[in-house]
Design a protein around this motif. Structure first.
Motif, PDB file in Angstrom:
ATOM      1  N   GLY A 157     -20.616  15.692  -0.606  1.00 49.90           N
ATOM      2  CA  GLY A 157     -21.321  14.461  -0.224  1.00 49.90           C
ATOM      3  C   GLY A 157     -20.442  13.550   0.626  1.00 49.90           C
ATOM      4  O   GLY A 157     -20.814  13.154   1.745  1.00 49.90           O
ATOM      5  N   ASP A 198      -9.707  10.602  -2.325  1.00 46.25           N
ATOM      6  CA  ASP A 198     -10.018  11.468  -3.468  1.00 46.25           C
ATOM      7  C   ASP A 198      -8.835  11.490  -4.430  1.00 46.25           C
ATOM      8  O   ASP A 198      -7.681  11.470  -4.006  1.00 46.25           O
ATOM      9  N   LYS A 199      -9.161  11.542  -5.719  1.00 45.17           N
ATOM     10  CA  LYS A 199      -8.075  11.580  -6.707  1.00 45.17           C
ATOM     11  C   LYS A 199      -7.387  12.945  -6.710  1.00 45.17           C
ATOM     12  O   LYS A 199      -6.248  13.080  -7.116  1.00 45.17           O
ATOM     13  N   ARG A 244      -9.129  21.927  -4.607  1.00 42.76           N
ATOM     14  CA  ARG A 244      -9.301  21.582  -6.023  1.00 42.76           C
ATOM     15  C   ARG A 244     -10.570  22.243  -6.562  1.00 42.76           C
ATOM     16  O   ARG A 244     -11.516  22.482  -5.830  1.00 42.76           O
ATOM     17  N   GLY A 276     -22.005  26.370 -10.129  1.00 45.69           N
ATOM     18  CA  GLY A 276     -22.445  27.768 -10.070  1.00 45.69           C
ATOM     19  C   GLY A 276     -21.968  28.442  -8.791  1.00 45.69           C
ATOM     20  O   GLY A 276     -22.091  29.648  -8.628  1.00 45.69           O
ATOM     21  N   ALA A 285     -23.269  28.494  -5.866  1.00 53.01           N
ATOM     22  CA  ALA A 285     -24.292  29.056  -4.969  1.00 53.01           C
ATOM     23  C   ALA A 285     -24.609  28.053  -3.862  1.00 53.01           C
ATOM     24  O   ALA A 285     -24.892  26.881  -4.136  1.00 53.01           O
ATOM     25  N   ARG A 293     -16.139  26.859  -5.453  1.00 48.97           N
ATOM     26  CA  ARG A 293     -16.035  25.510  -4.890  1.00 48.97           C
ATOM     27  C   ARG A 293     -14.600  25.178  -4.483  1.00 48.97           C
ATOM     28  O   ARG A 293     -14.381  24.378  -3.564  1.00 48.97           O
ATOM     29  N   ILE A 331      -8.934   6.146  -7.972  1.00 43.32           N
ATOM     30  CA  ILE A 331      -9.412   4.751  -7.978  1.00 43.32           C
ATOM     31  C   ILE A 331      -9.836   4.368  -9.403  1.00 43.32           C
ATOM     32  O   ILE A 331     -10.716   4.991  -9.996  1.00 43.32           O
ATOM     33  N   ASP A 340     -24.124  13.429  -6.343  1.00 42.79           N
ATOM     34  CA  ASP A 340     -24.266  13.310  -7.799  1.00 42.79           C
ATOM     35  C   ASP A 340     -24.156  11.858  -8.267  1.00 42.79           C
ATOM     36  O   ASP A 340     -24.753  11.488  -9.281  1.00 42.79           O
ATOM     37  N   GLY A 394     -31.024  23.363 -10.347  1.00 42.19           N
ATOM     38  CA  GLY A 394     -29.652  22.905 -10.604  1.00 42.19           C
ATOM     39  C   GLY A 394     -28.836  22.762  -9.333  1.00 42.19           C
ATOM     40  O   GLY A 394     -27.622  22.544  -9.358  1.00 42.19           O
ATOM     41  N   GLY A 449     -27.281  21.087  -6.181  1.00 43.15           N
ATOM     42  CA  GLY A 449     -26.942  19.707  -5.848  1.00 43.15           C
ATOM     43  C   GLY A 449     -26.072  19.562  -4.608  1.00 43.15           C
ATOM     44  O   GLY A 449     -25.933  18.474  -4.061  1.00 43.15           O
ATOM     45  N   ILE A 450     -25.480  20.683  -4.141  1.00 40.17           N
ATOM     46  CA  ILE A 450     -24.557  20.600  -3.002  1.00 40.17           C
ATOM     47  C   ILE A 450     -25.318  20.149  -1.758  1.00 40.17           C
ATOM     48  O   ILE A 450     -24.893  19.224  -1.052  1.00 40.17           O
TER      49      ILE A 450
END
Ligand SMILES: Cc1cc2nc3c(=O)[nH]c(=O)nc-3n(C[C@H](O)[C@H](O)[C@H](O)COP(=O)(O)OP(=O)(O)OC[C@H]3O[C@@H](n4cnc5c(N)ncnc54)[C@H](O)[C@@H]3O)c2cc1C
Length: 415
Positions: free
Chosen positions: A18, A37-38, A43, A48, A50, A114, A139, A301, A311, A313-314
């Motif tokens: 995102g 990004d932390k 990372r 899943g 997909a 991922r 953060i 998300d 499911g 969400g990407i």
């Protein structure tokens, strides 16, 4: 360490799909942004793994040859379809596209860990001079200021003042809960577990992903998604409401399915668990929320945009990142960061996604009627035309619309 304060027009919190998409679309418009990004990439992210056809088209929108470059990565597998297995064990082999040719066609989907896919996007980010990527910055507090937000990291060494905050910090975003007021509702939230296994037997030769709706694990689902190098992503998902009502221990259930189910017992006999079994939340987009406000927008998300049936969400994170970049450009042009102006972002996101999120919510309800699910799967496994209809449903919303009408099932069952 030296303390420092930075000032930016646009700060993007979270460099998953995102946040990275928002930054890349802004860069395409020649607009600078800081991306925090932390984590330090590459990372891991529990998923899943997909990547649907919608991800493929979002990659093209960032850069026309990005999909081509993804397909050259050794870390991905092209996937040509999906196996649905109904509670009574009817197997439905549904290609994403009919008459596909793995040798000649561009795949409709991919599977990629991922850790690799997100790093693939971050490598694109790193090529863009408009984006200042800062990794390893956790953060810990975000305060509203007169002109925007002040972000401070855990160590207290880094502070960022921004006029516009794009919060893309994922399912556990405290900004989404505390400042945007998005509650974590068990009826609209799913719990998921993911494990990597090596040498699972019986995987599809064209890398079809597998979704199993097992009669003793409803309304949850068990998946096996093939990965390169003889690995598979294996996991379970279930609505948080059901997990707490039925006091389900997801890890125990997943291991029970693998050890005792007649098919999986055999397929996992020579398989080895690689690493830990990890869990993470899936904030579902089965309910409309307000996803922007004074000086901020929520993306992915953090905005609860995961498809409640699949499911997935990407892609929705990437789509909302793209619209956030469009709105950010308008904010800068008009020097307007007020909540009412920002509402155009909510409208654009839901215009694109709400119809399919609503339909998926209805499909999700189908899991509460296993007999109907079984009948449909039984018919479709014997009926080529129906299998094609279900296959097209992935890309054709009008067909999904038909699937939610009772007359569709009546005709199907009594024809
Ligand atoms: C078990 C499971 C299976 C799934 N399977 C699939 C699937 O197969 N296909 C699919 O499309 N989707 C799937 N999803 C959903 C998908 O993982 C998410 O929708 C997607 O990752 C959302 O992207 P995002 O960019 O919004 O957030 P994320 O990918 O979560 O990225 C958020 C980023 O923010 C950073 N961050 C968080 N807090 C801070 C902080 N305080 N400071 C700085 N940085 C911070 C994180 O390090 C992270 O890099 C699954 C999810 C789960 C849990």
């Amino acid at each position: 360490m030296k303390r420092f304060m930075q000032q930016h027009d646009i700060c993007i919190l979270g460099a998953g799909p995102g946040g990275a998409s928002a930054a890349l679309h802004l860069a395409n418009k020649g607009i600078r942004a800081v991306l925090l990004d932390k984590a330090v990439f590459p990372r891991d992210k529990v998923c899943g793994d997909a990547l649907s056809g919608k991800v493929v088209s979002e990659l093209k929108r960032i850069c026309p040859d990005l999909t081509g470059r993804l397909s050259q990565q050794e870390s991905q597998l092209p996937s040509w379809g999906i196996h649905f297995v109904s509670p009574a064990g009817y197997k439905l082999r549904v290609p994403f596209r009919y008459n596909y040719d793995p040798e000649a066609d561009v795949p409709s989907g991919y599977i990629s860990k991922r850790v690799d896919f997100d790093d693939f996007l971050i490598r694109e980010v790193k090529k863009r001079p408009e984006i200042t990527l800062l990794e390893g910055i956790d953060i810990a507090s975000i305060e509203k200021t007169e002109d925007g937000f002040l972000l401070s990291d855990k160590s207290g060494n880094h502070k960022f003042e921004t006029r516009l905050l794009i919060a893309a910090n994922g399912a556990h975003s405290s900004f989404a809960r505390q400042i945007a007021g998005i509650k974590q509702e068990p009826a609209h939230y799913c719990a998921g577990l993911r494990a990597y296994y090596k040498n699972v037997g019986g995987l599809d030769q064209d890398n079809f992903i597998e979704l199993h709706f097992l009669k003793d694990f409803l309304p949850g689902y068990f998946w096996i998604f093939p990965l390169p190098g003889g690995y598979a992503n294996v996991g379970v998902g279930m609505l948080s409401e059901t997990v707490s009502q039925k006091k389900v221990n997801l890890k125990k259930e997943m291991l029970r399915i693998i050890a005792t189910h007649p098919e999986f017992k055999e397929r996992f006999a020579g398989a080895e668990l690689a690493g830990d079994i990890k869990g993470y939340g899936l904030p579902l987009g089965s309910k409309k929320r307000v996803i922007s406000g004074d000086n901020y927008m929520l993306v992915g998300d953090a905005a609860s945009l995961i498809d409640p049936f699949t499911g997935e969400g990407i892609s929705n994170a990437m789509i909302s990142g793209r619209w956030a970049a469009t709105q950010a450009e308008l904010c800068l042009q008009q020097q307007n960061f007020a909540a009412d102006f920002m509402q155009a972002y909510d409208k654009a996101v839901y215009n694109r996604l709400w119809k399919e999120l609503k339909l998926s919510r209805r499909m999700q309800r189908l899991l509460h009627y296993p007999w109907l699910f079984n009948q449909v799967a039984a018919k479709a496994s014997r009926n080529q035309a129906l299998a094609e209809t279900i296959s097209c449903m992935f890309t054709d919303l009008d067909l999904r619309e038909r699937l939610k009408q009772p007359s569709f099932y009546l005709k199907l069952l009594f024809n």
